[in-house]
Design a protein around this motif. Structure first.
Motif, PDB file in Angstrom:
ATOM      1  N   ALA A 103      -1.335   1.230 -14.424  1.00  0.00           N
ATOM      2  CA  ALA A 103      -2.464   1.590 -15.291  1.00  0.00           C
ATOM      3  C   ALA A 103      -3.268   2.737 -14.680  1.00  0.00           C
ATOM      4  O   ALA A 103      -3.684   3.660 -15.400  1.00  0.00           O
ATOM      5  N   LEU A 104      -3.465   2.699 -13.375  1.00  0.00           N
ATOM      6  CA  LEU A 104      -4.171   3.784 -12.693  1.00  0.00           C
ATOM      7  C   LEU A 104      -3.379   5.079 -12.794  1.00  0.00           C
ATOM      8  O   LEU A 104      -3.949   6.148 -13.029  1.00  0.00           O
ATOM      9  N   LEU A 105      -2.065   4.985 -12.669  1.00  0.00           N
ATOM     10  CA  LEU A 105      -1.200   6.158 -12.800  1.00  0.00           C
ATOM     11  C   LEU A 105      -1.313   6.757 -14.199  1.00  0.00           C
ATOM     12  O   LEU A 105      -1.445   7.970 -14.364  1.00  0.00           O
ATOM     13  N   GLU A 106      -1.285   5.913 -15.236  1.00  0.00           N
ATOM     14  CA  GLU A 106      -1.439   6.391 -16.610  1.00  0.00           C
ATOM     15  C   GLU A 106      -2.781   7.072 -16.805  1.00  0.00           C
ATOM     16  O   GLU A 106      -2.874   8.115 -17.466  1.00  0.00           O
ATOM     17  N   THR A 128       0.840  -1.203   0.000  1.00  0.00           N
ATOM     18  CA  THR A 128       0.000   0.000   0.000  1.00  0.00           C
ATOM     19  C   THR A 128       0.874   1.251   0.000  1.00  0.00           C
ATOM     20  O   THR A 128       0.598   2.214  -0.720  1.00  0.00           O
ATOM     21  N   SER A 129       1.929   1.228   0.790  1.00  0.00           N
ATOM     22  CA  SER A 129       2.832   2.366   0.864  1.00  0.00           C
ATOM     23  C   SER A 129       3.481   2.655  -0.492  1.00  0.00           C
ATOM     24  O   SER A 129       3.558   3.808  -0.924  1.00  0.00           O
ATOM     25  N   LEU A 149       1.536   6.709  -6.902  1.00  0.00           N
ATOM     26  CA  LEU A 149       0.384   7.501  -7.335  1.00  0.00           C
ATOM     27  C   LEU A 149       0.400   8.925  -6.785  1.00  0.00           C
ATOM     28  O   LEU A 149      -0.434   9.744  -7.174  1.00  0.00           O
ATOM     29  N   GLY A 150       1.326   9.208  -5.869  1.00  0.00           N
ATOM     30  CA  GLY A 150       1.371  10.537  -5.266  1.00  0.00           C
ATOM     31  C   GLY A 150       0.191  10.794  -4.345  1.00  0.00           C
ATOM     32  O   GLY A 150      -0.287  11.929  -4.227  1.00  0.00           O
ATOM     33  N   LYS A 151      -0.281   9.744  -3.696  1.00  0.00           N
ATOM     34  CA  LYS A 151      -1.428   9.832  -2.791  1.00  0.00           C
ATOM     35  C   LYS A 151      -1.011   9.352  -1.409  1.00  0.00           C
ATOM     36  O   LYS A 151       0.044   8.760  -1.229  1.00  0.00           O
ATOM     37  N   SER A 152      -1.870   9.556  -0.433  1.00  0.00           N
ATOM     38  CA  SER A 152      -1.593   9.068   0.916  1.00  0.00           C
ATOM     39  C   SER A 152      -2.042   7.612   1.045  1.00  0.00           C
ATOM     40  O   SER A 152      -2.858   7.122   0.255  1.00  0.00           O
TER      41      SER A 152
END
Length: 75
Positions: free
Chosen positions: A66-69, A21-22, A28-31
């Motif tokens: 894929a989510l990042l893209e 998760t980390s 993704l640049g998210k928490s």
């Protein structure tokens, strides 16, 4: 080794394809909280979820990439 710490030794062959998760949050640049919320909302599905109070979730690297893209294309 991540696999042995989380009782996943029989899955060690696939560990190069899985991230924590980390690591997913960093890519993704998210928490971490956002990643966990996305799982609860059904926006992201872990490849492995041990559950419990100290849940261990692992994600397919290709799903996170894929989510990042998709995020980059939307911005």
């Amino acid at each position: 080794l991540l696999a042995s710490r989380h009782g996943l030794c029989k899955y060690a062959w696939a560990m190069d394809d899985l991230i924590t998760t980390s690591d997913a949050a960093d890519l993704l640049g998210k928490s971490i909280g956002t990643i966990n919320r996305w799982v609860i909302e059904g926006r992201l599905t872990p490849a492995f979820d041990r559950g419990g109070r100290t849940s261990t979730r692992l994600y397919k690297r290709e799903d996170i990439e894929a989510l990042l893209e998709h995020q980059e294309a939307a911005s």
